[in-house]
Design a protein around this motif. Structure first.
Motif, PDB file in Angstrom:
ATOM      1  N   UNK A   8      87.539 -49.566  18.009  1.00  0.00           N
ATOM      2  CA  UNK A   8      86.994 -50.206  16.812  1.00  0.00           C
ATOM      3  C   UNK A   8      87.367 -51.681  16.783  1.00  0.00           C
ATOM      4  N   UNK A   9      86.367 -52.546  16.911  1.00  0.00           N
ATOM      5  CA  UNK A   9      86.584 -53.989  16.876  1.00  0.00           C
ATOM      6  C   UNK A   9      86.443 -54.612  18.246  1.00  0.00           C
ATOM      7  N   UNK A  10      85.367 -55.386  18.452  1.00  0.00           N
ATOM      8  CA  UNK A  10      85.159 -56.011  19.767  1.00  0.00           C
ATOM      9  C   UNK A  10      84.932 -57.515  19.657  1.00  0.00           C
ATOM     10  N   UNK A  11      85.273 -58.089  18.498  1.00  0.00           N
ATOM     11  CA  UNK A  11      85.090 -59.537  18.310  1.00  0.00           C
ATOM     12  C   UNK A  11      86.402 -60.303  18.419  1.00  0.00           C
ATOM     13  N   UNK A  12      87.373 -59.705  19.121  1.00  0.00           N
ATOM     14  CA  UNK A  12      88.682 -60.338  19.277  1.00  0.00           C
ATOM     15  C   UNK A  12      89.297 -59.828  20.574  1.00  0.00           C
ATOM     16  N   UNK A  35      78.770 -55.842  13.841  1.00  0.00           N
ATOM     17  CA  UNK A  35      77.869 -56.930  14.185  1.00  0.00           C
ATOM     18  C   UNK A  35      77.851 -57.110  15.694  1.00  0.00           C
ATOM     19  N   UNK A  36      76.735 -57.591  16.211  1.00  0.00           N
ATOM     20  CA  UNK A  36      76.702 -57.902  17.640  1.00  0.00           C
ATOM     21  C   UNK A  36      76.955 -59.385  17.885  1.00  0.00           C
ATOM     22  N   UNK A  37      77.347 -60.106  16.837  1.00  0.00           N
ATOM     23  CA  UNK A  37      77.635 -61.530  16.951  1.00  0.00           C
ATOM     24  C   UNK A  37      79.105 -61.741  17.347  1.00  0.00           C
ATOM     25  N   UNK A  38      79.329 -62.537  18.373  1.00  0.00           N
ATOM     26  CA  UNK A  38      80.676 -62.903  18.830  1.00  0.00           C
ATOM     27  C   UNK A  38      81.498 -61.720  19.336  1.00  0.00           C
ATOM     28  N   UNK A  39      80.852 -60.648  19.702  1.00  0.00           N
ATOM     29  CA  UNK A  39      81.592 -59.475  20.187  1.00  0.00           C
ATOM     30  C   UNK A  39      81.791 -59.580  21.708  1.00  0.00           C
ATOM     31  N   UNK A 374      83.418 -62.307  32.588  1.00  0.00           N
ATOM     32  CA  UNK A 374      82.316 -62.514  31.645  1.00  0.00           C
ATOM     33  C   UNK A 374      82.768 -62.702  30.190  1.00  0.00           C
ATOM     34  N   UNK A 375      83.736 -61.903  29.683  1.00  0.00           N
ATOM     35  CA  UNK A 375      84.160 -62.123  28.290  1.00  0.00           C
ATOM     36  C   UNK A 375      84.690 -63.539  28.039  1.00  0.00           C
ATOM     37  N   UNK A 376      85.350 -64.129  29.029  1.00  0.00           N
ATOM     38  CA  UNK A 376      85.858 -65.490  28.873  1.00  0.00           C
ATOM     39  C   UNK A 376      84.712 -66.470  28.656  1.00  0.00           C
ATOM     40  N   UNK A 377      83.666 -66.340  29.433  1.00  0.00           N
ATOM     41  CA  UNK A 377      82.537 -67.263  29.300  1.00  0.00           C
ATOM     42  C   UNK A 377      81.766 -67.008  27.997  1.00  0.00           C
ATOM     43  N   UNK A 378      81.739 -65.756  27.552  1.00  0.00           N
ATOM     44  CA  UNK A 378      81.141 -65.449  26.248  1.00  0.00           C
ATOM     45  C   UNK A 378      81.958 -66.086  25.130  1.00  0.00           C
TER      46      UNK A 378
END
Length: 394
Positions: A8-12, A35-39, A374-378
């Protein structure tokens, strides 16, 4: 492994480290967010599935129904892992219902909330003989006299409900220097519908902050543990870890294990302590009852909390483990550490030389990974967008 792991929680980056810790072992990871924003955590190559849920605050019943509907369609009960305090709160509220569908370490409703709430935590610690900073409650008799004679200024105005306070004020507490500031801070909190307590500031720089990170098995016994020392935090002095090292401090085990076991706690918890610079005494500051900022450091040091949790709950627990030496490893959240360093230098709490010398240690990066870039570049794209919008408004 038929049991999925629902995160639970993918924006951090806490969610990111949890996904990586499990995915590396071939576990099917499910990233859930409202939200799918900033996740950016869900962009990890170790994320097997991503789901969009109702908002846990705006539609709690819908959120719980979403989780139970998902679990009911699986061939085996998923392991549920919250990565933010707000998710822990709703899990605690609906614990009995969720445990019918999910594997969750905690079996007793209310323990999470007791340890998260500053007032009930302070009472529990005192009952168990664990030192906490001197505290005054706003509604107690002689409140102002106690603040001025026992606690003294400057002091801290801290929320009972930390997640709600942070959501409202974007900070963990108020630091006040006199009676006027104290009353103004209390009024500000009350206007927001939030209860607060007042605590003494334990003397010592930020490197006097320590953590005891432990996993307690289903017998409520500490089975895995490691201790750490903060070096820098953001916001400075009263913030979250941004540069923290693994540091073996056996005294923290003696205090922390006894306290958590006496509470009947099960699963992972992190106790934050502050060591009094004048007396050397450790004071309990707060308890985190979910995966924390330091998760990537703990895993690199040999205590992979999400995997330990998964293995025990799915019936194949790992052997007990503890980090009983100094590894020299440090956790580093580069983005906020740069902001923290600016603050430390500006207030002359650190020198350029001290900052520079601190970087020559092997690091557990909050976001960056050569294996999973990839998460770093996102994240970089997200931060760039924020700066672009900020400058566009000027």
């Amino acid at each position: 492994m038929n049991n999925k792991a629902v995160i639970l929680g993918s924006n951090y980056y806490i969610g990111l480290s949890t996904i990586r810790c499990l995915g590396k072992h071939g576990i099917h990871t499910v990233a859930v967010d409202y939200s799918d924003k900033n996740t950016y955590a869900a962009d990890s190559k170790y994320c097997s599935e991503r789901l969009l849920s109702p908002h846990y605050k705006e539609d709690p019943a819908g959120f719980i129904r979403f989780l139970t509907d998902y679990a009911s369609r699986q061939s085996a009960p998923p392991v549920l892992i919250p990565c933010h305090d707000n998710y822990v709160e709703i899990i605690d509220e609906y614990l009995d219902e969720l445990r019918e569908y999910y594997l969750i370490p905690q079996t007793e409703k209310g323990i999470y909330t007791t340890l998260m709430n500053k007032e009930s935590l302070e009472r529990a610690a005192m009952e168990k003989g664990v030192a906490v900073p001197e505290t005054a409650r706003v509604d107690e008799e002689g409140f102002l006299d106690k603040v001025e004679t026992v606690i003294k200024y400057p002091c801290l105005v801290k929320p009972s409900d930390s997640p709600a306070f942070v959501a409202k004020f974007r900070k963990k507490l108020f630091k006040v220097a006199n009676r006027e500031e104290l009353l103004a801070a209390i009024d500000k909190a009350h206007q927001a519908g939030l209860e607060v307590i007042v605590q003494r500031i334990i003397p010592g720089f930020d490197d006097h902050m320590y953590t005891f990170d432990a996993y307690l098995n289903q017998d409520a016994k500490v089975a895995h543990w490691v201790t750490c020392q903060k070096y820098r935090q953001y916001p400075i002095n009263f913030g979250a870890s941004v540069y923290t090292g693994q540091k073996y401090v056996p005294e923290l085990y003696d205090i922390g294990a006894k306290f958590l076991e006496s509470m009947g706690y099960k699963g992972f918890a992190e106790i934050e302590f502050k060591k009094d610079a004048e007396t050397g005494k450790f004071y309990l500051i707060e308890v985190n009852v979910r995966i924390t900022n330091l998760n990537v450091l703990l895993a690199k040091a040999g205590v992979n909390v999400p995997y330990i949790t998964y293995r025990e709950l799915t019936g194949s627990p790992l052997p007990p483990s503890a980090v009983t030496k100094d590894t020299n490893l440090v956790f580093w959240y580069a983005y906020e550490d740069m902001l923290a360093i600016r603050g430390y230098l500006k207030t002359k709490q650190l020198t350029f030389g001290q900052v520079a010398a601190s970087f020559f240690k092997p690091k557990a990066h909050a976001i960056w990974s050569w294996e999973d870039p990839k998460p770093f570049f996102s994240f970089l794209s997200m931060i760039s967008g924020k700066f672009t919008r900020r400058f566009a408004r000027r």
